[in-house]
Design a protein around this motif. Structure first.
Motif, PDB file in Angstrom:
ATOM      1  N   HIS A  68      -5.600  23.007   0.821  1.00 15.43           N
ATOM      2  CA  HIS A  68      -4.405  23.661   1.345  1.00 15.43           C
ATOM      3  C   HIS A  68      -3.387  23.999   0.256  1.00 15.43           C
ATOM      4  N   GLY A  69      -3.805  24.019  -1.001  1.00 16.63           N
ATOM      5  CA  GLY A  69      -2.891  24.201  -2.118  1.00 16.63           C
ATOM      6  C   GLY A  69      -1.990  25.411  -2.014  1.00 16.63           C
ATOM      7  N   GLU A  70      -2.561  26.566  -1.712  1.00 12.86           N
ATOM      8  CA  GLU A  70      -1.740  27.781  -1.637  1.00 12.86           C
ATOM      9  C   GLU A  70      -0.804  27.738  -0.442  1.00 12.86           C
ATOM     10  N   ILE A  71      -1.274  27.194   0.668  1.00  9.80           N
ATOM     11  CA  ILE A  71      -0.427  27.099   1.855  1.00  9.80           C
ATOM     12  C   ILE A  71       0.728  26.138   1.593  1.00  9.80           C
ATOM     13  N   ILE A  72       0.442  25.016   0.938  1.00  8.94           N
ATOM     14  CA  ILE A  72       1.496  24.051   0.606  1.00  8.94           C
ATOM     15  C   ILE A  72       2.528  24.702  -0.316  1.00  8.94           C
ATOM     16  N   ALA A  73       2.049  25.486  -1.277  1.00  6.93           N
ATOM     17  CA  ALA A  73       2.976  26.164  -2.190  1.00  6.93           C
ATOM     18  C   ALA A  73       3.919  27.074  -1.411  1.00  6.93           C
ATOM     19  N   ASP A  74       3.384  27.813  -0.447  1.00  5.96           N
ATOM     20  CA  ASP A  74       4.231  28.673   0.389  1.00  5.96           C
ATOM     21  C   ASP A  74       5.235  27.841   1.176  1.00  5.96           C
ATOM     22  N   PHE A  75       4.769  26.724   1.730  1.00  9.42           N
ATOM     23  CA  PHE A  75       5.636  25.853   2.512  1.00  9.42           C
ATOM     24  C   PHE A  75       6.774  25.305   1.648  1.00  9.42           C
ATOM     25  N   VAL A  76       6.452  24.867   0.434  1.00 15.81           N
ATOM     26  CA  VAL A  76       7.470  24.326  -0.473  1.00 15.81           C
ATOM     27  C   VAL A  76       8.490  25.401  -0.829  1.00 15.81           C
ATOM     28  N   MET A  77       8.021  26.605  -1.105  1.00 20.35           N
ATOM     29  CA  MET A  77       8.953  27.692  -1.436  1.00 20.35           C
ATOM     30  C   MET A  77       9.861  28.006  -0.245  1.00 20.35           C
ATOM     31  N   ALA A  78       9.295  28.035   0.969  1.00 20.83           N
ATOM     32  CA  ALA A  78      10.115  28.300   2.154  1.00 20.83           C
ATOM     33  C   ALA A  78      11.127  27.178   2.367  1.00 20.83           C
ATOM     34  N   GLY A  79      10.673  25.926   2.203  1.00 18.07           N
ATOM     35  CA  GLY A  79      11.577  24.785   2.364  1.00 18.07           C
ATOM     36  C   GLY A  79      12.691  24.786   1.343  1.00 18.07           C
ATOM     37  N   THR A  80      12.353  25.117   0.103  1.00 16.96           N
ATOM     38  CA  THR A  80      13.355  25.182  -0.959  1.00 16.96           C
ATOM     39  C   THR A  80      14.409  26.234  -0.633  1.00 16.96           C
TER      40      THR A  80
END
Length: 156
Positions: A103-115
């Motif tokens: 899920h690496g790419e999905i997690i990256a998107d989630f972190v960017m949205a959360g940030t």
């Protein structure tokens, strides 16, 4: 692992997931000599677990371990295996693997949205919206920030 690693009929793999049939269709093509059992729900998992050498699932009910006498390998289809923590002293030589980079790419998107949500203080905006209030404030673009907040960035 290759198809030749598994002797025909030697190992039984139980796939436990609501989408077990879809997994089996894909896995079965790659490993045609392996015997697979489909467990779409807890009841069918309970029926098949005694035969399982390998379990492919997101997790399993802890009490099922007592029936899993042949189980040697648990492939977790998700990243987290913390559901095994309460029984870690009972798993013995069970090999546990997971899908941690899946899920690496999905997690990256989630972190960017959360940030972005934290940067713009979306929680405050939602509270104000609930109270029918609006308190505008200036927020610097993320491009002008670094990981430590408001420090200016220098480029050499």
């Amino acid at each position: 692992m290759t198809s030749s690693t598994f002797a025909a009929g030697r190992y039984v793999t139980v796939v436990s997931d609501p989408a077990a049939e879809e997994y089996l269709a894909l896995i079965g093509k790659r490993f045609p000599t392996v015997r697979f059992l489909c467990a779409k729900d807890a009841a069918s998992l309970s029926c098949h677990i005694a035969e399982a050498d390998i379990l492919f699932a997101a997790g399993f009910p802890i009490e099922i371990l007592d029936k899993a006498r042949r189980l040697r390998w648990f492939q977790c289809s998700i990243a987290g295996v913390d559901s095994l923590l309460p029984i870690r002293d009972r798993v013995g030589n069970l090999i546990v693997t997971n899908a941690r980079v899946m899920h690496g790419e999905i997690i990256a998107d989630f972190v960017m949205a959360g940030t972005t949500m934290m940067h713009w203080d979306v929680a405050r905006i939602m509270r104000e919206q609930g109270c029918k209030e609006w308190h505008p404030r200036q927020v610097a673009p993320l491009a002008e920030r670094d990981a430590w907040g408001d420090r200016p960035r220098f480029y050499w």
